[in-house]
Write an enzyme that holds these catalytic residues in place. Structure first.
Site, PDB file in Angstrom:
ATOM      1  N   GLU A  97     -13.753  25.898  72.397  1.00 17.12           N
ATOM      2  CA  GLU A  97     -14.645  26.118  71.261  1.00 17.12           C
ATOM      3  C   GLU A  97     -14.181  25.362  70.021  1.00 17.12           C
ATOM      4  OE1 GLU A  97     -15.057  30.299  70.549  1.00 17.12           O
ATOM      5  OE2 GLU A  97     -15.205  30.760  72.682  1.00 17.12           O
ATOM      6  N   CYS A 154     -12.895  23.211  62.796  1.00 17.73           N
ATOM      7  CA  CYS A 154     -11.790  23.967  63.375  1.00 17.73           C
ATOM      8  C   CYS A 154     -11.726  23.619  64.857  1.00 17.73           C
ATOM      9  CB  CYS A 154     -12.025  25.455  63.173  1.00 17.73           C
ATOM     10  SG  CYS A 154     -10.708  26.496  63.838  1.00 17.73           S
ATOM     11  N   CYS A 207      -4.789  30.885  75.775  1.00 19.27           N
ATOM     12  CA  CYS A 207      -3.603  30.980  74.917  1.00 19.27           C
ATOM     13  C   CYS A 207      -2.609  31.948  75.535  1.00 19.27           C
ATOM     14  CB  CYS A 207      -4.011  31.467  73.524  1.00 19.27           C
ATOM     15  SG  CYS A 207      -2.662  31.488  72.314  1.00 19.27           S
ATOM     16  N   CYS A 247      -2.423  37.688  70.961  1.00 25.74           N
ATOM     17  CA  CYS A 247      -2.556  38.462  69.729  1.00 25.74           C
ATOM     18  C   CYS A 247      -3.655  39.505  69.900  1.00 25.74           C
ATOM     19  CB  CYS A 247      -2.881  37.547  68.553  1.00 25.74           C
ATOM     20  SG  CYS A 247      -1.565  36.347  68.174  1.00 25.74           S
ATOM     21  N   CYS A 285      -7.391  38.621  68.800  1.00 27.06           N
ATOM     22  CA  CYS A 285      -7.962  37.325  69.190  1.00 27.06           C
ATOM     23  C   CYS A 285      -8.533  37.374  70.599  1.00 27.06           C
ATOM     24  CB  CYS A 285      -6.889  36.247  69.090  1.00 27.06           C
ATOM     25  SG  CYS A 285      -7.504  34.591  69.485  1.00 27.06           S
ATOM     26  N   CYS A 298     -12.347  32.962  67.340  1.00 27.11           N
ATOM     27  CA  CYS A 298     -11.844  32.179  68.459  1.00 27.11           C
ATOM     28  C   CYS A 298     -12.014  32.896  69.794  1.00 27.11           C
ATOM     29  CB  CYS A 298     -10.356  31.869  68.261  1.00 27.11           C
ATOM     30  SG  CYS A 298     -10.022  30.945  66.756  1.00 27.11           S
TER      31      CYS A 298
END
Length: 343
Positions: free
Chosen positions: A92, A105, A112, A116, A119, A333
């Site tokens: 994205e 961005c 990932c 977190c 997220c 995100c």
């Protein structure tokens, strides 16, 4: 194995063409097609003969991205892109319009590892790193789709840039190249969740970009709940590395602080944050968080954000509240990719 031609520096491209017995002016033509215009196919390089295009296809691959889905905010014209990569994976990017121009961005990884709590990217786990060409191609794809020029870059999309360090540094040098997109380092912000070895390496690069650190809490107890990386690199260790970075580079660090109701937005948190950053070359960027279904976390109220801001300002800290963009198009995100994979 064919080489990733779009990830090559200009010097590397000229050298590769020389090895193939091709003249330098051909290398320059190809460089312009790849780096200035962002084409995804050798067949689109119309000032190069068909025979040479076929030869290039046999030697090189162009790794880029194509628009799979596009959402435009009715609130502020923010554009959220879901890009398909050459292997069928998705990433994205978010295009935002400001008074000074367009900022994009970009993502640096598929998925990932950081996981977190707030997220959506980490929910699906880590898949792979992006190549420099795939990071760069997000800019080209957005520019070509919207017929605009991107002037500012934020490495704050999917993934942790410091976890893909070498490819990110190569991307930065490509996007900054005079004969490429020529986006100045001062118009680039690189965000990290706090990978201390990466911060120390970046310190040696002597790049005039802005380092953004996703802090999101003033102490280990709260930050470890929000960000598992804090269990490896504590708040105090991270801030010590940041002080070392600013002392060496004279560059101000931007501390990102997403505001979550009842979690990290108390008066006590504000005072503790102000004290932690006392005497540092820093800017605090408070973020009214977009709600992420997967986390259950909710944004702080405007009243709470206002009080938090006032405490920081009275303590002499440099602070702003980020304008919330794209709330109606899942601009956080990983949200669009997650929904697309489930469809």
């Amino acid at each position: 194995m064919k080489r990733d031609i779009k990830s090559m520096t200009q010097a590397e491209l000229f050298s590769a063409f020389s090895e193939l017995g091709l003249p330098a002016f051909r290398a320059k033509q190809v460089w312009q097609w790849l780096q200035e215009k962002g084409v995804m196919s050798f067949d689109l390089m119309t000032n190069i003969s068909k025979d040479l295009r076929e030869k290039l296809k046999s030697e090189f691959d162009i790794f880029g991205c194509e628009v799979e889905k596009k959402s435009v905010s009715a609130l502020d014209s923010t554009v959220k892109y879901l890009f398909r990569l050459i292997d069928g994976e998705f990433i994205e990017s978010v295009l935002m319009k400001y008074k000074y121009g367009y900022s994009l961005c970009v993502s640096t990884q598929v998925g990932c590892r950081m996981n977190c709590a707030f997220c959506a990217t980490g929910v699906g786990g880590f898949v792979r790193n992006l190549t420099p060409s795939e990071i760069l191609s997000q800019i080209h794809a957005a520019q070509n789709d919207m017929n605009i020029r991107v002037s500012h870059i934020v490495l704050m999309g999917m993934g942790e840039p410091m976890d893909n360090y070498d490819n990110v540094i190569r991307f930065l040098k490509l996007v900054n190249a005079d004969d490429g997109l020529n986006i100045g380092m001062r118009n680039i912000s690189l965000s990290t969740c706090g990978i201390i070895p990466g911060i120390k390496k970046l310190q040696q690069e002597d790049l005039q970009l802005t380092l953004s650190v996703s802090l999101h809490a003033p102490n280990d107890e709260i930050r470890s709940r929000l960000m598992p990386v804090n269990k490896k690199y504590s708040v105090d260790e991270l801030l010590a590395a940041c002080r070392e970075y600013t002392n060496a580079t004279s560059r101000r660090i931007s501390y990102e602080y997403a505001m979550f109701g009842g979690v990290n937005d108390s008066d006590e948190c504000a005072r503790e944050l102000a004290n932690k950053l006392k005497g540092t070359l820093s800017h605090i960027n408070l973020i009214p968080a977009n709600d992420v279904t997967e986390s259950g976390l909710k944004s702080s109220t405007p009243e709470r954000i206002k009080k938090f801001t006032e405490i920081l300002e009275k303590s002499g800290r440099n602070v702003t509240v980020r304008r919330s963009l794209g709330g109606d198009i899942d601009a956080s995100c990983g949200q669009l990719r997650s929904k697309h994979k489930k469809a």
